[in-house]
Structures are given as structure tokens and as C-alpha cells.
Design an enzyme around this catalytic site. Structure first.
Site, PDB file in Angstrom:
ATOM      1  N   GLU A  34       1.020  -1.383  -0.437  1.00 38.16           N
ATOM      2  CA  GLU A  34       0.049   0.165   0.188  1.00 38.16           C
ATOM      3  C   GLU A  34       1.492   1.210  -0.080  1.00 38.16           C
ATOM      4  O   GLU A  34       1.946   1.375   0.849  1.00 38.16           O
ATOM      5  CB  GLU A  34      -0.564  -0.059   1.228  1.00 38.16           C
ATOM      6  CG  GLU A  34      -2.110   1.070   1.021  1.00 38.16           C
ATOM      7  CD  GLU A  34      -2.805   1.429   2.707  1.00 38.16           C
ATOM      8  OE1 GLU A  34      -2.381   0.176   3.143  1.00 38.16           O
ATOM      9  OE2 GLU A  34      -3.754   2.489   2.296  1.00 38.16           O
ATOM     10  N   ARG A 259       4.980 -12.647  10.168  1.00 38.60           N
ATOM     11  CA  ARG A 259       5.468 -11.756   9.984  1.00 38.60           C
ATOM     12  C   ARG A 259       6.805 -11.553  10.493  1.00 38.60           C
ATOM     13  O   ARG A 259       6.720 -11.985  11.757  1.00 38.60           O
ATOM     14  CB  ARG A 259       4.645 -10.438  10.139  1.00 38.60           C
ATOM     15  CG  ARG A 259       4.128  -9.828  10.890  1.00 38.60           C
ATOM     16  CD  ARG A 259       3.610  -8.553  11.030  1.00 38.60           C
ATOM     17  NE  ARG A 259       3.799  -7.334  11.055  1.00 38.60           N
ATOM     18  CZ  ARG A 259       3.179  -6.840  10.189  1.00 38.60           C
ATOM     19  NH1 ARG A 259       2.380  -6.744   9.326  1.00 38.60           N
ATOM     20  NH2 ARG A 259       3.209  -5.521   9.210  1.00 38.60           N
ATOM     21  N   LYS A 269       4.744   1.074   8.894  1.00 39.46           N
ATOM     22  CA  LYS A 269       4.391   1.930   8.264  1.00 39.46           C
ATOM     23  C   LYS A 269       3.659   3.044   9.832  1.00 39.46           C
ATOM     24  O   LYS A 269       4.512   4.494   9.595  1.00 39.46           O
ATOM     25  CB  LYS A 269       3.472   1.707   7.162  1.00 39.46           C
ATOM     26  CG  LYS A 269       4.574   1.186   6.458  1.00 39.46           C
ATOM     27  CD  LYS A 269       3.924   1.934   4.607  1.00 39.46           C
ATOM     28  CE  LYS A 269       3.399  -0.112   4.753  1.00 39.46           C
ATOM     29  NZ  LYS A 269       2.203  -0.536   3.599  1.00 39.46           N
TER      30      LYS A 269
HETATM   31  P1  ATP Z   1       2.830  -2.035   7.987  1.00 42.06           P
HETATM   32  O1  ATP Z   1       1.697  -2.403   8.878  1.00 42.06           O
HETATM   33  O2  ATP Z   1       4.362  -1.992   8.438  1.00 42.06           O
HETATM   34  O3  ATP Z   1       2.122  -0.688   7.937  1.00 42.06           O
HETATM   35  P2  ATP Z   1       1.293  -3.835   6.036  1.00 42.06           P
HETATM   36  O4  ATP Z   1       0.970  -4.936   5.965  1.00 42.06           O
HETATM   37  O5  ATP Z   1       0.007  -3.111   6.273  1.00 42.06           O
HETATM   38  O6  ATP Z   1       2.460  -3.468   6.474  1.00 42.06           O
HETATM   39  P3  ATP Z   1       1.618  -3.517   3.056  1.00 42.06           P
HETATM   40  O7  ATP Z   1       2.197  -2.301   2.555  1.00 42.06           O
HETATM   41  O8  ATP Z   1       0.046  -3.761   3.225  1.00 42.06           O
HETATM   42  O9  ATP Z   1       1.519  -2.863   4.651  1.00 42.06           O
HETATM   43  O10 ATP Z   1       2.398  -4.610   2.657  1.00 42.06           O
HETATM   44  C1  ATP Z   1       3.068  -5.045   1.715  1.00 42.06           C
HETATM   45  C2  ATP Z   1       2.818  -6.792   1.761  1.00 42.06           C
HETATM   46  O11 ATP Z   1       4.304  -6.664   2.457  1.00 42.06           O
HETATM   47  C3  ATP Z   1       1.722  -7.415   1.939  1.00 42.06           C
HETATM   48  O12 ATP Z   1       1.928  -7.924   1.718  1.00 42.06           O
HETATM   49  C4  ATP Z   1       2.211  -7.974   4.156  1.00 42.06           C
HETATM   50  O13 ATP Z   1       1.777  -8.859   4.576  1.00 42.06           O
HETATM   51  C5  ATP Z   1       3.829  -7.149   3.815  1.00 42.06           C
HETATM   52  N1  ATP Z   1       4.370  -7.267   4.736  1.00 42.06           N
HETATM   53  C6  ATP Z   1       4.434  -5.846   6.070  1.00 42.06           C
HETATM   54  N2  ATP Z   1       5.376  -6.082   6.661  1.00 42.06           N
HETATM   55  C7  ATP Z   1       5.548  -7.183   6.492  1.00 42.06           C
HETATM   56  C8  ATP Z   1       6.636  -8.020   7.960  1.00 42.06           C
HETATM   57  N3  ATP Z   1       7.030  -7.013   8.407  1.00 42.06           N
HETATM   58  N4  ATP Z   1       7.141  -9.492   7.425  1.00 42.06           N
HETATM   59  C9  ATP Z   1       6.942  -9.704   6.125  1.00 42.06           C
HETATM   60  N5  ATP Z   1       5.502  -9.180   5.778  1.00 42.06           N
HETATM   61  C10 ATP Z   1       4.885  -7.749   5.597  1.00 42.06           C
HETATM   62 MG    MG Z   2      -1.423  -3.018   5.238  1.00 38.28          MG
END
Ligand code: ATP
Ligand code: MG
Length: 572
Positions: A34, A259, A269
Site C-alpha cells: 500500500e 511477519r 508504517k
Molecule cells: P505495516 O504494518 O508495516 O504498515 P502493511 O502490511 O500494512 O505493513 P503493506 O504495504 O500492506 O503494509 O504490505 C505489503 C506486503 O508486505 C503485504 O503482503 C504484507 O503482508 C507484507 N509485509 C508487511 N509487513 C511485513 C513484515 N513485517 N514481514 C513480512 N511481510 C510484511
Molecule cells: Mg496493509
């Protein structure tokens, strides 16, 4: 191209699919960020996993921006994410997609669900919707708007799209089961009204799909086979499946993994944005942040990050990986690739009293003992030098082998020197050492075979390049800054996470170094030239320290003796 992933529980699932030809042997993954912030090391794990799996099976991996919430998303983030994925070494050819490219199709799918009686426009307020949803222990209640006729729902949804409602006045919900044990299945919201222009679709839409409604269908449209996401989405999988089954379109398999969490930092983020906006760091690419941009500026290499992701592997069990594992991989990489130079961070002046006043010599130095092809360079030596202050002790303890009064040590690539005098200021601080050198030891070896116990790095004072060094420590002083229930994580920001030393003294070899060039400052640490370096002033970021030699020596001093005793003990 970077290496493939090794086997894990996800490849096991794919192997089973391939055996039964579930996806006709195809493997097509996607990385779906995102664009609401910069990518961090956790995303790197997901990138390595998704692109790595595609590579392993000769399949494809798409880059897809999951841009369904214009209130938080920005072009800057799209650009930064694109750069970061590419920098990590992955390619998506022409397969970069945006969920917003599918807004028309998603709208049609929503209309389809209304038509078959599986979606409705709800006019409860957001608070009421929350209240009606129930809790883990209590079932939800049905909205009074739930059983509207199809025609009315179609008209109201069209009105939502046309801007006939204010934000919060109406939502489109899936009609599933308000008493489901899984709260995600209690008539989840599919569309909400947002009167915010979108970075890509501008003012075209007044309604935006929720993540759950957009994600699976985007996977389906792109004919993704394996939709890999993190464990929080495990409870969303029934909904992922429900949408695809009820819309009756191609159905990928969602698979969840744990994760990545890392000690001494935060990987969300939402929290990273706070560190940036509240000024704890200097920006998204601050070298203290675990963002890809920050790690790059810190001097990390794509290979080190990929190796780290490979080592931590993929599993279903949540945990926190120690930061030193990440540091291990950058040390491994830079040890093989970074040219060595000599630099002094905490200088102590040394005058070689028996060395000719105006003389200077060029000493041959090895650029990288791990890589013969890196060759040699010339390092100027003269009467006035700097050594590291820590390399001298006036009254050394037993295990300290470096310079001390009356003691002989080697100056790397140069000569043996003996300390003859210690000069102090009025307050008793040591300001200078007087030493003599042995001209017969040129190059660092004595013809008579006598040995010294220490080799020090040094820089010729009149030849030294003065530069700024930014010495980074962990951003948080706590191992798990998010674990305290009573304190905000920012309470644990390490006040000493950045120490600027200006000037440091570096051998002239670095004079022409460019931003991004990496070096090992011998016996100290790996450094990278920061992008703020100018022609007048070099700026070095400390990437990672070498292991502390003094502490290592102390440990060695204590342990082998014990081991020896044990080995000598009679066997029973
Ligand atoms: P955050 O919690 O840091 O905002 P998010 O999951 O909201 O992370 P996205 O941009 O939606 O951020 O993530 C893109 C991809 O990266 C998704 O498939 C998500 O599952 C993966 N991802 C995000 N954070 C992690 C992590 N700490 N370890 C492994 N994969 C991750
Ligand atoms: Mg997300």
C-alpha cells in the site's frame, strides 16, 4: 538475478498444487504494497519471498500497488517503493499494476453482488455499525437496512457513487452472517464514501473499495496463483474466498506466513511515520530507520538484505529476530567487497622524533585481504601522525597489548615504533605522544625477527583528509520498544542513536570517493559515503562496526586457559 528461496511450507503447498495441476502448473505471485509509507525490512522479506518463489518455479511476480485509500496514499510513496524493489534486485518487466486500475471492474462486481441479493447499502452511522457488529463473545445484530429490495440497493449504490451522500452516511456491505464466529464475516463493509481525490484516478470516484473487497479480486484479475500474505490475514481468508466464490471468478489460493519483527526497532508504517513526522529521525531514509531507503543510505547492500531474509526463512510462528543477525549479513558481504582504508576517529597526535622533519614516504597497503584482485595502494607516512586514542594507555592492564610507555608496536604497513614520552596539558590530559621508529622495520617486519603484540592503524596528519563521521547506534535502547503497555514506543528512542564526529582523519585515498562508496576503516567499522557529501567535505555513515577487538581479546584472555585445564583433566 538474486537467488531463489529454499524450500519452506509455502513451497510444499505449491508442490502439492503442481502435482494435482491445480493451477495447471503455473506459479504467479505478487508483491502488493500500500503506498502509504516507505518499505521496511519486513517488506523486504515479503519481496524476497514472492519474487523468489516465482523465480524458483520459473513463474512470474507482479508489483501491485494496493492503492484503495487515497486519504493516506501519495505519489512520493509509489516512487520510493518502485525504487526500493528494483534496488533489491527484482524485476517485474511490464507487470506493475494498481488496484485503482480495477475500480471499474470492482464496481461492476459489487453491483453483481447486489443483484444476487448478497450486498446492501447500509445507512447506519459508523458508530452504530461498530456497535451492531458485536464482539468475540457476542454475536452481531442485523442492520435495519439489511433487507432492502435489490432495486433500492442498486439505486442507493449508484447514488453513493454519484456523490449523493456525505462521508459516513452510507456504506455498501456484504450480506453474509451477523452471527458468524469470525467477525470479518459479519456483513463486512465493501465500499465507503471518501471525498478525497486519488493520486491516480483523481476526482472520478467518491466511493472506494475496502482492502478485503479489492485484494482478492485484484489477485483474480491478474490470475495470481498464490496470494501470500502475513498471518493477520488468516481470519480474512474466509472472506477472501467468499467474495471470489460469490462473484464466481477465478480463485487464487491465499497463504499466510509470520511477519518479520526485528529487535531494537519498529516495523510498522504507522509507527515509522510518527518517527519521521515527529522529528525523531531526519526523514524516511534516515540511516537509523529499518526502511529499505534508510538501510541503503546506511550502506547496506541488496545482497546482505536478501541473505538475511533467506536466513530468517518463512514460517507460521511469530517471533522477533535479533538485530545482530541483520548486521552479521552486512559484515559478511562487506568483508568480501569493501576496500580497506585507514582512518582515525578519536585522534591522538604522535610525533616520531627520529624521523626527518620534511620527509614523507609512500607505504604500500593492501586494498582487500579477502580479494587479491582489489590490488594495493600507496599511503603517505610522515613525522606527525594520528593514532586512535583508545590504542594508547599510560598505565595498561595485563591484557592490553597496544601502545604504552616504553612499549613497541607496529604501525600497519609502516614501521615499529616505541613510545618514549607522554605529553600532557595543564589539566593532565594526554595531548601528544613522542615515539621513535626503527628504520629497519619498514613495511612492518623486523629483520632480527623480534615481534610485537599489536598492530595499529594510523593516518599521516599533514596528508589526512578531514571528514564528518555519523556514528549510528540502535534507534531504540530497548530490545522490544513496543512491549511496554504503559509507555508509548517513542519513550524508548535512544538519545545517542546518532553521534556526529567532525573532523575525523582519513588517508587521502578516499579523496575522490563518491556517495554510496563503501569502505572498511581498518580496525573500526564499515562506512559508506553519504549523499550529503560534497566536493569540499566528505560525510561518512557508519554502516556497522567490526567486532570489538579489545573485548574479543579480553574474552580470549579469560577462556582458553580454562578450556586448557579441562582438556588436561583425566578422562573418567
Ligand atoms: P505495516 O504494518 O508495516 O504498515 P502493511 O502490511 O500494512 O505493513 P503493506 O504495504 O500492506 O503494509 O504490505 C505489503 C506486503 O508486505 C503485504 O503482503 C504484507 O503482508 C507484507 N509485509 C508487511 N509487513 C511485513 C513484515 N513485517 N514481514 C513480512 N511481510 C510484511
Ligand atoms: Mg496493509
Amino acid at each position: 538475478m538474486p537467488g531463489e528461496n529454499s524450500s519452506n511450507f509455502i513451497t510444499d503447498i505449491i508442490d502439492v498444487h503442481n502435482e494435482s495441476a491445480r493451477f495447471a502448473g503455473r506459479v504467479h505471485t505478487r508483491f502488493p504494497p500500500e503506498p502509504n509509507g516507505y518499505l521496511h525490512i519486513g517488506h523486504a522479506k515479503s519481496i524476497c519471498l514472492n519474487f523468489g518463489i516465482a523465480e524458483r518455479y520459473g513463474g512470474l511476480c507482479n508489483l501491485r500497488f494496493d492503492d484503495t485509500n487515497p486519504a493516506k496514499e501519495e505519489q512520493e510513496y509509489i516512487d520510493a517503493i518502485t525504487e526500493d524493489v528494483r534496488w533489491l534486485g527484482y524485476q517485474w518487466q511490464d507487470r506493475v499494476y494498481f488496484a485503482s486500475d480495477y475500480f471499474d471492474q470492482l464496481y461492476d462486481m459489487a453491483v453483481e453482488l447486489i443483484r444476487i441479493g448478497r450486498a446492501y447499502v447500509d445507512e447506519l452511522s459508523p458508530e452504530q455499525i461498530r456497535e451492531y457488529r458485536g464482539t468475540l463473545n457476542e454475536p452481531g445484530r442485523e442492520s435495519p437496512y439489511r433487507n432492502r429490495p435489490v432495486e433500492e440497493n442498486l439505486a442507493l449504490f449508484e447514488k453513493m457513487r454519484a456523490g449523493g451522500f456525505q462521508e459516513g452516511e452510507a456504506v455498501l456491505r456484504a450480506k453474509i452472517d451477523m452471527s458468524s464466529g469470525n467477525i470479518n464475516m459479519r456483513d463486512p463493509v465493501m465500499y465507503r464514501i471518501l471525498d478525497t481525490p486519488h493520486p491516480r484516478t483523481g476526482g472520478k470516484w467518491k466511493i472506494y473499495p475496502m482492502y478485503d473487497f479489492a485484494h482478492g479480486q485484484s489477485d483474480s484479475i491478474e490470475e495470481i496463483t498464490h496470494s501470500i500474505c502475513t498471518l493477520e490475514y488468516e481470519d480474512h481468508r474466509p472472506l477472501y474466498d467468499w467474495y471470489l466464490d460469490n462473484i464466481e471468478i477465478y480463485h487464487p489460493q491465499q497463504i499466510e506466513f509470520a511477519r518479520l519483527n526485528l529487535s531494537h526497532t519498529v516495523l510498522s508504517k504507522r509507527k515509522l511515520i510518527r518517527l519521521v513526522e515527529e522529528g525523531y529521525v531526519r526523514g524516511w531514509d534516515d540511516p537509523r530507520l529499518p526502511t529499505i531507503a534508510g538501510l541503503r543510505r546506511r550502506g547496506y547492500t541488496p545482497a546482505a538484505i536478501r541473505d538475511f531474509c533467506e536466513e530468517v526463512g518463512v514460517g507460521k510462528v511469530k517471533g522477533v529476530v535479533a538485530l545482530h543477525k541483520l548486521e552479521y549479513h552486512i559484515r559478511q558481504d562487506l568483508n568480501k567487497t569493501a576496500p580497506r582504508v585507514m582512518a582515525v576517529i578519536n585522534p591522538l597526535k604522535v610525533v616520531i622524533t627520529n624521523y626527518p622533519d620534511d620527509q614523507a614516504e609512500l607505504m604500500q597497503a593492501i586494498n582487500n585481504p579477502e580479494d587479491e584482485s582489489a590490488g594495493t595502494r600507496q599511503v603517505p607516512f610522515s613525522k606527525v601522525l594520528y593514532i586512535e586514542r583508545d590504542d594508547f594507555m599510560e598505565d595498561p592492564p595485563r591484557k592490553f597489548f597496544r601502545l604504552a610507555p616504553g612499549r613497541e608496536v607496529r604501525l600497519r604497513y609502516a614501521y615499529f615504533i616505541i613510545c618514549t614520552d607522554v605529553i600532557k596539558d595543564a589539566d593532565g590530559n594526554i595531548v601528544e605522544l613522542r615515539c621513535t621508529y626503527d628504520p629497519a622495520t619498514r613495511g612492518g617486519a623486523a629483520p632480527d625477527g623480534r615481534r610485537v603484540k599489536a598492530t595499529l592503524h594510523w593516518v599521516s596528519a599533514p596528508h589526512a583528509v578531514q571528514a564528518e563521521a555519523r556514528l549510528y547506534d540502535t534507534l531504540f535502547s530497548e530490545e522490544y520498544p513496543e512491549n511496554d503497555r504503559d509507555k508509548d514506543f517513542t519513550a524508548f528512542v535512544n538519545p545517542d542513536s546518532l553521534r556526529v564526529v567532525d573532523p575525523i582523519y582519513v588517508e587521502p585515498h578516499v579523496e575522490t570517493a563518491q556517495p554510496g562508496d563503501r569502505f572498511q576503516f581498518e580496525r573500526l567499522a564499515y562506512f559508506v559515503v553519504d549523499e550529503e557529501a560534497t566536493a569540499e567535505k566528505l560525510v561518512f555513515n557508519r554502516t556497522v562496526t567490526l567486532r570489538d577487538q579489545w573485548r574479543k581479546a579480553q574474552r580470549k584472555g579469560g577462556q582458553p586457559a580454562k578450556r586448557k585445564r579441562r582438556r588436561k583433566a583425566p578422562q573418567r
